[in-house]
Design a protein around this motif. Structure first.
Motif, PDB file in Angstrom:
ATOM      1  N   TYR A 158      34.198  35.030  49.806  1.00 47.80           N
ATOM      2  CA  TYR A 158      34.945  35.710  50.867  1.00 47.80           C
ATOM      3  C   TYR A 158      36.237  34.954  51.188  1.00 47.80           C
ATOM      4  O   TYR A 158      37.301  35.563  51.336  1.00 47.80           O
ATOM      5  N   LEU A 159      36.156  33.633  51.290  1.00 48.29           N
ATOM      6  CA  LEU A 159      37.363  32.843  51.563  1.00 48.29           C
ATOM      7  C   LEU A 159      38.384  32.969  50.434  1.00 48.29           C
ATOM      8  O   LEU A 159      39.595  33.012  50.688  1.00 48.29           O
ATOM      9  N   LEU A 160      37.917  33.032  49.207  1.00 44.56           N
ATOM     10  CA  LEU A 160      38.820  33.228  48.073  1.00 44.56           C
ATOM     11  C   LEU A 160      39.508  34.581  48.161  1.00 44.56           C
ATOM     12  O   LEU A 160      40.719  34.694  47.926  1.00 44.56           O
ATOM     13  N   GLU A 161      38.769  35.628  48.546  1.00 49.72           N
ATOM     14  CA  GLU A 161      39.372  36.949  48.704  1.00 49.72           C
ATOM     15  C   GLU A 161      40.388  36.963  49.845  1.00 49.72           C
ATOM     16  O   GLU A 161      41.438  37.606  49.742  1.00 49.72           O
ATOM     17  N   VAL A 162      40.096  36.268  50.940  1.00 50.70           N
ATOM     18  CA  VAL A 162      41.046  36.187  52.054  1.00 50.70           C
ATOM     19  C   VAL A 162      42.318  35.476  51.615  1.00 50.70           C
ATOM     20  O   VAL A 162      43.431  35.896  51.943  1.00 50.70           O
ATOM     21  N   ILE A 163      42.178  34.419  50.836  1.00 49.70           N
ATOM     22  CA  ILE A 163      43.354  33.682  50.347  1.00 49.70           C
ATOM     23  C   ILE A 163      44.183  34.560  49.417  1.00 49.70           C
ATOM     24  O   ILE A 163      45.421  34.572  49.485  1.00 49.70           O
ATOM     25  N   ILE A 164      43.531  35.328  48.561  1.00 43.62           N
ATOM     26  CA  ILE A 164      44.260  36.215  47.643  1.00 43.62           C
ATOM     27  C   ILE A 164      45.002  37.300  48.424  1.00 43.62           C
ATOM     28  O   ILE A 164      46.175  37.586  48.148  1.00 43.62           O
ATOM     29  N   CYS A 165      44.332  37.901  49.408  1.00 41.48           N
ATOM     30  CA  CYS A 165      44.997  38.927  50.228  1.00 41.48           C
ATOM     31  C   CYS A 165      46.168  38.336  50.995  1.00 41.48           C
ATOM     32  O   CYS A 165      47.237  38.945  51.084  1.00 41.48           O
ATOM     33  N   SER A 166      45.977  37.144  51.545  1.00 37.46           N
ATOM     34  CA  SER A 166      47.064  36.490  52.277  1.00 37.46           C
ATOM     35  C   SER A 166      48.238  36.195  51.360  1.00 37.46           C
ATOM     36  O   SER A 166      49.402  36.350  51.756  1.00 37.46           O
ATOM     37  N   ALA A 167      47.955  35.776  50.142  1.00 36.39           N
ATOM     38  CA  ALA A 167      49.029  35.494  49.187  1.00 36.39           C
ATOM     39  C   ALA A 167      49.785  36.772  48.826  1.00 36.39           C
ATOM     40  O   ALA A 167      51.018  36.749  48.704  1.00 36.39           O
ATOM     41  N   LEU A 168      49.072  37.885  48.667  1.00 38.22           N
ATOM     42  CA  LEU A 168      49.749  39.152  48.370  1.00 38.22           C
ATOM     43  C   LEU A 168      50.640  39.596  49.527  1.00 38.22           C
ATOM     44  O   LEU A 168      51.778  40.028  49.324  1.00 38.22           O
ATOM     45  N   PHE A 169      50.120  39.494  50.756  1.00 38.38           N
ATOM     46  CA  PHE A 169      50.933  39.859  51.917  1.00 38.38           C
ATOM     47  C   PHE A 169      52.117  38.918  52.088  1.00 38.38           C
ATOM     48  O   PHE A 169      53.222  39.353  52.445  1.00 38.38           O
ATOM     49  N   ALA A 170      51.915  37.628  51.834  1.00 35.77           N
ATOM     50  CA  ALA A 170      53.020  36.671  51.939  1.00 35.77           C
ATOM     51  C   ALA A 170      54.078  36.952  50.882  1.00 35.77           C
ATOM     52  O   ALA A 170      55.281  36.839  51.143  1.00 35.77           O
ATOM     53  N   GLY A 171      53.646  37.330  49.675  1.00 37.74           N
ATOM     54  CA  GLY A 171      54.603  37.678  48.623  1.00 37.74           C
ATOM     55  C   GLY A 171      55.412  38.914  48.980  1.00 37.74           C
ATOM     56  O   GLY A 171      56.625  38.964  48.748  1.00 37.74           O
ATOM     57  N   CYS A 172      54.754  39.910  49.568  1.00 35.09           N
ATOM     58  CA  CYS A 172      55.485  41.107  50.010  1.00 35.09           C
ATOM     59  C   CYS A 172      56.470  40.762  51.114  1.00 35.09           C
ATOM     60  O   CYS A 172      57.593  41.275  51.133  1.00 35.09           O
ATOM     61  N   TYR A 173      56.061  39.916  52.034  1.00 35.84           N
ATOM     62  CA  TYR A 173      56.964  39.479  53.108  1.00 35.84           C
ATOM     63  C   TYR A 173      58.177  38.752  52.518  1.00 35.84           C
ATOM     64  O   TYR A 173      59.315  38.988  52.925  1.00 35.84           O
ATOM     65  N   TRP A 174      57.924  37.867  51.572  1.00 37.65           N
ATOM     66  CA  TRP A 174      59.013  37.088  50.999  1.00 37.65           C
ATOM     67  C   TRP A 174      59.983  37.987  50.226  1.00 37.65           C
ATOM     68  O   TRP A 174      61.199  37.780  50.281  1.00 37.65           O
ATOM     69  N   LEU A 175      59.453  39.004  49.539  1.00 38.48           N
ATOM     70  CA  LEU A 175      60.316  39.893  48.765  1.00 38.48           C
ATOM     71  C   LEU A 175      61.122  40.852  49.641  1.00 38.48           C
ATOM     72  O   LEU A 175      62.278  41.145  49.343  1.00 38.48           O
ATOM     73  N   VAL A 176      60.523  41.332  50.741  1.00 43.56           N
ATOM     74  CA  VAL A 176      61.143  42.423  51.484  1.00 43.56           C
ATOM     75  C   VAL A 176      61.732  41.972  52.823  1.00 43.56           C
ATOM     76  O   VAL A 176      62.860  42.331  53.161  1.00 43.56           O
ATOM     77  N   LEU A 177      61.004  41.197  53.586  1.00 45.14           N
ATOM     78  CA  LEU A 177      61.387  40.960  54.982  1.00 45.14           C
ATOM     79  C   LEU A 177      61.953  39.579  55.280  1.00 45.14           C
ATOM     80  O   LEU A 177      62.249  39.300  56.447  1.00 45.14           O
ATOM     81  N   ARG A 178      62.122  38.715  54.332  1.00 43.19           N
ATOM     82  CA  ARG A 178      62.525  37.348  54.657  1.00 43.19           C
ATOM     83  C   ARG A 178      63.943  37.254  55.201  1.00 43.19           C
ATOM     84  O   ARG A 178      64.241  36.372  55.985  1.00 43.19           O
ATOM     85  N   ASN A 179      64.832  38.144  54.835  1.00 41.96           N
ATOM     86  CA  ASN A 179      66.212  38.076  55.310  1.00 41.96           C
ATOM     87  C   ASN A 179      66.519  39.095  56.398  1.00 41.96           C
ATOM     88  O   ASN A 179      67.681  39.275  56.760  1.00 41.96           O
ATOM     89  N   GLU A 180      65.515  39.773  56.906  1.00 43.19           N
ATOM     90  CA  GLU A 180      65.724  40.785  57.935  1.00 43.19           C
ATOM     91  C   GLU A 180      66.032  40.125  59.280  1.00 43.19           C
ATOM     92  O   GLU A 180      65.535  39.052  59.592  1.00 43.19           O
ATOM     93  N   ARG A 181      66.817  40.807  60.090  1.00 45.65           N
ATOM     94  CA  ARG A 181      67.184  40.305  61.405  1.00 45.65           C
ATOM     95  C   ARG A 181      66.322  40.893  62.520  1.00 45.65           C
ATOM     96  O   ARG A 181      66.384  40.433  63.641  1.00 45.65           O
ATOM     97  N   SER A 182      65.534  41.916  62.217  1.00 44.42           N
ATOM     98  CA  SER A 182      64.691  42.525  63.245  1.00 44.42           C
ATOM     99  C   SER A 182      63.401  41.713  63.355  1.00 44.42           C
ATOM    100  O   SER A 182      62.432  41.953  62.648  1.00 44.42           O
ATOM    101  N   TYR A 183      63.423  40.755  64.252  1.00 47.09           N
ATOM    102  CA  TYR A 183      62.301  39.835  64.359  1.00 47.09           C
ATOM    103  C   TYR A 183      61.039  40.508  64.892  1.00 47.09           C
ATOM    104  O   TYR A 183      59.942  40.051  64.627  1.00 47.09           O
ATOM    105  N   ARG A 184      61.196  41.592  65.645  1.00 46.59           N
ATOM    106  CA  ARG A 184      60.025  42.276  66.166  1.00 46.59           C
ATOM    107  C   ARG A 184      59.186  42.854  65.031  1.00 46.59           C
ATOM    108  O   ARG A 184      57.967  42.752  65.034  1.00 46.59           O
ATOM    109  N   TRP A 185      59.844  43.469  64.028  1.00 44.22           N
ATOM    110  CA  TRP A 185      59.113  44.010  62.884  1.00 44.22           C
ATOM    111  C   TRP A 185      58.513  42.898  62.038  1.00 44.22           C
ATOM    112  O   TRP A 185      57.427  43.053  61.480  1.00 44.22           O
ATOM    113  N   ASN A 186      59.211  41.781  61.915  1.00 43.47           N
ATOM    114  CA  ASN A 186      58.663  40.650  61.168  1.00 43.47           C
ATOM    115  C   ASN A 186      57.395  40.124  61.833  1.00 43.47           C
ATOM    116  O   ASN A 186      56.410  39.814  61.151  1.00 43.47           O
TER     117      ASN A 186
END
Length: 94
Positions: free
Chosen positions: A7-35
């Motif tokens: 279960y912890l391995l699955e949580v880490i994998i999901c977190s890594a996928l969400f972090a990768g999506c954040y880094w690709l799409v939202l890292r340079n955004e100025r709307s901090y509320r959506w971030n």
């Protein structure tokens, strides 16, 4: 014990996928509320998604229901003949 580690391995994998999506799409955004909303939702979903039981395997298909006969094709040098032979479909163990 292994279930908790899996279960912890699955949580880490999901977190890594969400972090990768954040880094690709939202890292340079100025709307901090959506971030902030995305980060909170990503943490929540990373914990909840591994708890869901999503079947991945395809459903079992039975070929004995669709096969009524087996055609044997005999090829001779001068002619081609097809002989249909009926057989009991339950005799095969697929």
């Amino acid at each position: 014990m292994t279930a908790v580690l899996f279960y912890l391995l699955e949580v880490i994998i999901c977190s890594a996928l969400f972090a990768g999506c954040y880094w690709l799409v939202l890292r340079n955004e100025r709307s901090y509320r959506w971030n902030r909303f995305y980060i909170l939702a990503a943490v929540t979903l990373s914990v909840v998604i591994p708890l869901l039981n999503i079947p991945i395997a395809s459903p079992h298909l039975s070929l004995s229901d669709t096969t009524d006969y087996i055609a044997h094709v005999i090829v001779a040098p001068s002619e081609v003949t097809a002989v249909a032979a009926t057989s009991d479909a339950s005799s095969f163990s697929w």
